[in-house]
Write a protein that holds these residues in place. Structure first.
Motif, PDB file in Angstrom:
ATOM      1  N   GLN A 235       0.842  -1.205   0.000  1.00  0.00           N
ATOM      2  CA  GLN A 235       0.000   0.000   0.000  1.00  0.00           C
ATOM      3  C   GLN A 235       0.879   1.259   0.000  1.00  0.00           C
ATOM      4  OE1 GLN A 235      -2.500  -1.933  -0.864  1.00  0.00           O
ATOM      5  NE2 GLN A 235      -3.859  -0.423   0.048  1.00  0.00           N
ATOM      6  N   PHE A 236       1.979   1.173   0.753  1.00  0.00           N
ATOM      7  CA  PHE A 236       2.944   2.282   0.805  1.00  0.00           C
ATOM      8  C   PHE A 236       3.443   2.585  -0.607  1.00  0.00           C
ATOM      9  CE2 PHE A 236       7.482   3.559   1.402  1.00  0.00           C
ATOM     10  CZ  PHE A 236       7.289   4.716   2.144  1.00  0.00           C
ATOM     11  N   ALA A 237       3.847   1.532  -1.311  1.00  0.00           N
ATOM     12  CA  ALA A 237       4.380   1.705  -2.670  1.00  0.00           C
ATOM     13  C   ALA A 237       3.307   2.236  -3.622  1.00  0.00           C
ATOM     14  CB  ALA A 237       4.934   0.373  -3.180  1.00  0.00           C
ATOM     15  N   LEU A 238       2.092   1.695  -3.479  1.00  0.00           N
ATOM     16  CA  LEU A 238       0.996   2.086  -4.362  1.00  0.00           C
ATOM     17  C   LEU A 238       0.712   3.593  -4.271  1.00  0.00           C
ATOM     18  CD1 LEU A 238      -0.932   0.789  -6.323  1.00  0.00           C
ATOM     19  CD2 LEU A 238      -2.454   0.226  -4.430  1.00  0.00           C
ATOM     20  N   LEU A 239       0.851   4.129  -3.074  1.00  0.00           N
ATOM     21  CA  LEU A 239       0.570   5.559  -2.894  1.00  0.00           C
ATOM     22  C   LEU A 239       1.525   6.451  -3.686  1.00  0.00           C
ATOM     23  CD1 LEU A 239      -0.427   5.678   0.875  1.00  0.00           C
ATOM     24  CD2 LEU A 239      -1.881   6.251  -1.073  1.00  0.00           C
ATOM     25  N   PHE A 240       2.729   5.896  -4.016  1.00  0.00           N
ATOM     26  CA  PHE A 240       3.680   6.702  -4.784  1.00  0.00           C
ATOM     27  C   PHE A 240       3.202   6.960  -6.214  1.00  0.00           C
ATOM     28  CE2 PHE A 240       7.498   7.420  -2.192  1.00  0.00           C
ATOM     29  CZ  PHE A 240       7.066   6.798  -1.033  1.00  0.00           C
ATOM     30  N   SER A 241       2.132   6.274  -6.613  1.00  0.00           N
ATOM     31  CA  SER A 241       1.571   6.532  -7.949  1.00  0.00           C
ATOM     32  C   SER A 241       0.500   7.617  -7.903  1.00  0.00           C
ATOM     33  CB  SER A 241       0.966   5.236  -8.508  1.00  0.00           C
ATOM     34  OG  SER A 241      -0.141   4.861  -7.703  1.00  0.00           O
ATOM     35  N   THR A 242       0.204   8.157  -6.727  1.00  0.00           N
ATOM     36  CA  THR A 242      -0.882   9.137  -6.641  1.00  0.00           C
ATOM     37  C   THR A 242      -0.366  10.573  -6.777  1.00  0.00           C
ATOM     38  OG1 THR A 242      -0.762   9.358  -4.220  1.00  0.00           O
ATOM     39  CG2 THR A 242      -2.210   7.638  -5.080  1.00  0.00           C
ATOM     40  N   ALA A 243      -1.241  11.416  -7.323  1.00  0.00           N
ATOM     41  CA  ALA A 243      -0.918  12.844  -7.413  1.00  0.00           C
ATOM     42  C   ALA A 243      -0.805  13.426  -6.006  1.00  0.00           C
ATOM     43  CB  ALA A 243      -2.018  13.565  -8.198  1.00  0.00           C
ATOM     44  N   ASP A 244      -1.602  12.898  -5.093  1.00  0.00           N
ATOM     45  CA  ASP A 244      -1.564  13.410  -3.718  1.00  0.00           C
ATOM     46  C   ASP A 244      -0.188  13.227  -3.072  1.00  0.00           C
ATOM     47  OD1 ASP A 244      -4.150  14.284  -3.807  1.00  0.00           O
ATOM     48  OD2 ASP A 244      -4.975  12.720  -2.506  1.00  0.00           O
ATOM     49  N   ALA A 245       0.443  12.084  -3.325  1.00  0.00           N
ATOM     50  CA  ALA A 245       1.758  11.854  -2.713  1.00  0.00           C
ATOM     51  C   ALA A 245       2.774  12.843  -3.293  1.00  0.00           C
ATOM     52  CB  ALA A 245       2.209  10.413  -2.945  1.00  0.00           C
ATOM     53  N   LYS A 246       2.699  13.084  -4.607  1.00  0.00           N
ATOM     54  CA  LYS A 246       3.615  14.073  -5.227  1.00  0.00           C
ATOM     55  C   LYS A 246       3.357  15.448  -4.622  1.00  0.00           C
ATOM     56  CE  LYS A 246       4.579  11.697  -9.508  1.00  0.00           C
ATOM     57  NZ  LYS A 246       3.815  10.485  -9.092  1.00  0.00           N
TER      58      LYS A 246
END
Ligand code: CO8
Length: 263
Positions: A235-246
């Motif tokens: 889940q941690f890794a998956l979040l790196f694909s989100t605009a929110d994480a950027k």
């Protein structure tokens, strides 16, 4: 659940991404008859199609959150009707459990039996200092039938849970806080406003991150540690694909406040 265009005992108000579900049957201290339970389920189902960032559940008035299942209605139920009642109760609580967004119970007064079980199905509980909690079912010759025997031991541990369930004793908000049954106690009349403040604090964070964090924390209750940690890493890794994480990490680097879009 049947879709009802007009609900008699439950209303949902949405403001700034937070949905407040209010159980309102004040002349019976918001006690749950089958219709009330159906309306809670129908309202939660309605929220699923357009989830808010946080759900708050509360009771109308200052006396009760929910004073339990309707004892008058239950006293006339056959075992088959009681099974059906428990099933619609479980289905409604499953919707609350399963909602991908954080849920907060604003426990504004009596939360007994089924009322306490609704609070238990939420992620977080805030109690007003006049709140009284407990599981009086065995004093009526029945048992907690809306998830209490399963969720209470998970929250406070088996020893304390069994004591509360076997005695049916009512406890104050302060005692409930000591046991870990509620997160926080606030002055009378302020449970809902405190829940809204907390909801706003949560809603300001990355919505996808909060959802995934809820799912990961829920995993901890279902699987062994190694599987849970694997899930967390994914889940941690998956979040790196989100605009929110950027946006979130970028805003920190640029020393500004993040503006999350939930994408
Ligand atoms: N069921 C039906 N009516 C209720 C309930 C209830 N649980 N709680 C309160 N009421 C009614 C009272 O009968 C009264 O109605 P009326 O004015 O018509 O006589 C009105 O609400 C106001 O209540 P009181 O006059 O009793 O108010 P008090 O301040 O004197 O007392 C109490 C408040 C202590 C909360 C008291 O009302 C009480 O003990 N209520 C019952 C609490 C209880 O035992 N709850 C647990 C029920 S068992 C349960 O929840 C099983 C869950 C399983 C669900 C399964 C699937 C959905």
């Amino acid at each position: 659940y049947r879709r009802r265009s007009i609900l008699e005992f439950v209303r949902v108000e949405r403001e700034d991404g937070v949905a407040v579900l209010t159980i309102d049957r004040q002349e019976k201290l918001n006690a749950l008859n089958p219709q009330v339970v159906e309306e809670i389920g129908a309202s939660l189902m309605e929220l699923e199609s357009d989830p808010p960032r946080v759900v708050i559940v509360t009771g109308a008035g200052e006396r009760a959150f929910v004073a339990g299942a309707d004892i008058g209605a239950m006293s006339e139920m056959s075992p088959v009707e009681a099974k059906r009642f428990a099933e619609i109760g479980h289905a409604a609580m499953a919707l609350l459990d399963r909602t991908p967004v954080p849920s907060i119970a604003a426990v504004n007064g009596y939360a007994l039996g089924g009322g306490c079980e609704i609070a238990l199905a939420c992620d977080i509980r805030i109690a007003a200092e006049n709140a009284v909690l407990g599981f009086p079912e065995v004093t009526l010759g029945i048992l907690p039938g809306m998830g209490g025997t399963q969720r209470l031991p998970r929250l406070v541990g088996p020893g304390l849970a069994k004591e509360l369930i076997f005695t049916g004793r009512r406890i104050s908000a302060g005692e409930a806080k000591e046991l870990g049954l509620v997160n926080r106690v606030v002055p009378q009349g302020e449970a809902l406003s405190a829940a809204k403040e907390l909801a706003a604090e949560i809603a300001a964070n990355g919505p996808v991150a909060v959802r995934y964090a809820k799912a990961a924390a829920n995993k901890a209750l279902d699987v062994d540690l190694v599987s849970g940690l694997e899930y967390e890493a994914d889940q941690f890794a998956l979040l790196f694909s989100t605009a929110d994480a950027k946006e979130g990490m970028g805003a920190f680097m640029q020393k500004r406040k993040a503006e999350f879009k939930g994408e």
